[in-house]
Design a protein around this motif. Sequence first.
Motif, short mmCIF file in Angstrom:
data_model
loop_
_atom_site.label_atom_id
_atom_site.label_comp_id
_atom_site.label_asym_id
_atom_site.label_seq_id
_atom_site.Cartn_x
_atom_site.Cartn_y
_atom_site.Cartn_z
N GLU A 3 -36.51 -115.41 65.46
CA GLU A 3 -35.88 -114.12 65.16
C GLU A 3 -34.37 -114.21 65.26
N ASP A 4 -33.83 -114.96 66.22
CA ASP A 4 -32.38 -115.08 66.34
C ASP A 4 -31.78 -115.68 65.07
N GLU A 5 -32.46 -116.66 64.48
CA GLU A 5 -31.99 -117.25 63.23
C GLU A 5 -32.06 -116.23 62.09
N ARG A 6 -33.14 -115.42 62.09
CA ARG A 6 -33.28 -114.40 61.05
C ARG A 6 -32.16 -113.37 61.15
N LEU A 7 -31.84 -112.95 62.37
CA LEU A 7 -30.81 -111.93 62.55
C LEU A 7 -29.43 -112.45 62.17
N GLY A 8 -29.26 -113.76 62.14
CA GLY A 8 -27.98 -114.33 61.77
C GLY A 8 -27.73 -114.38 60.28
N ARG A 9 -28.78 -114.13 59.47
CA ARG A 9 -28.62 -114.16 58.02
C ARG A 9 -27.98 -112.86 57.52
N SER A 10 -27.39 -112.92 56.34
CA SER A 10 -26.87 -111.70 55.72
C SER A 10 -28.04 -110.84 55.27
N ALA A 11 -27.84 -109.51 55.25
CA ALA A 11 -28.92 -108.59 54.91
C ALA A 11 -28.38 -107.42 54.10
N ASN A 12 -29.27 -106.76 53.37
CA ASN A 12 -28.86 -105.58 52.60
C ASN A 12 -28.50 -104.41 53.49
N CYS A 13 -29.20 -104.27 54.61
CA CYS A 13 -28.94 -103.20 55.58
C CYS A 13 -28.60 -103.83 56.92
N VAL A 14 -27.41 -103.56 57.41
CA VAL A 14 -26.97 -104.18 58.66
C VAL A 14 -26.60 -103.09 59.67
N LEU A 15 -26.69 -103.46 60.94
CA LEU A 15 -26.35 -102.55 62.02
C LEU A 15 -24.85 -102.61 62.32
N ASP A 16 -24.27 -101.44 62.57
CA ASP A 16 -22.88 -101.38 63.00
C ASP A 16 -22.81 -101.87 64.44
N PRO A 17 -22.04 -102.92 64.71
CA PRO A 17 -22.00 -103.47 66.08
C PRO A 17 -21.45 -102.49 67.11
N CYS A 18 -20.69 -101.49 66.65
CA CYS A 18 -20.10 -100.52 67.59
C CYS A 18 -21.08 -99.40 67.94
#
Length: 262
Positions: free
Chosen positions: A121-136
């Motif tokens: 999952e950590d590798e998956r979360l590192g990929r670019s995505a169409n919908c991303v979470l705002d880190p703030c």
Amino acid sequence: MLTGMILGVLVGIVLGLTGAGGGILAIPALTLGLGWPMTQAVPVALIAVGTAAAVGAVGAWRQGLVRYRAALLMAVLGAAVSPLGLRLAARLPESLLAAMLGALLLFIALRTLLATRRSTEDERLGRSANCVLDPCTGRLCWNLKCSATLAAIGSLSGLLSGLLGVGGGFLLVPALQQFTNVRLNGVIATSLMAMALVSGSTAVSAIYAGASIDPLGIGFVAASVIGMLVGRRLLSRLPTRFIQLGFTGLCAVAAASLLIRP
């Protein structure tokens, strides 16, 4: 009645463990386990999946895991498209619908099997995505690309819910994993909320069109909710690989039964 209750519990457990698979197995459980025709099984399966998913979504909501805006968008589009699936199902022979569901189950079994060998999952979360979470803020960044992606996912989920009586989670979970960087527990929680809304609206449409639910169907629905609660408790105690392989085997057996039955 006892057989229906046992099957309902099993469907609920799978839904609780995977956030996806219970819906795709509800129709085989009713058609193969109880000998119901597809037309009778579809509304019961949708109500069972929708109710069990709603119970799971409430628990996830309390934990702050549900991306409710994404779930609502997918559910609204799914509810709008599901009547089209119902109309198509009414015009197709039952043998063809069973074959389509069997083929879909085989595809899901293969996809799940391959998923056991993919990246963490950590590798998956590192990929670019169409919908991303705002880190703030920790919320999804809404733009045209993200909105269109979620709308397409919801529409296809609704079409298949109406056509084959499936909850749609088998599509929602992998799609959200592929196109967002939301963690798996959030993906499952969001999927459960969308499933509850889409399945519920599709079931209402089916009942409005003349489908009926008998006492055995009500028992199946109640048992599926119990199974959901059991599945959610087991989730943290079973290895992910064990769950995936078990689900793969269930899908393969159900698919073979649907495809070879007379």
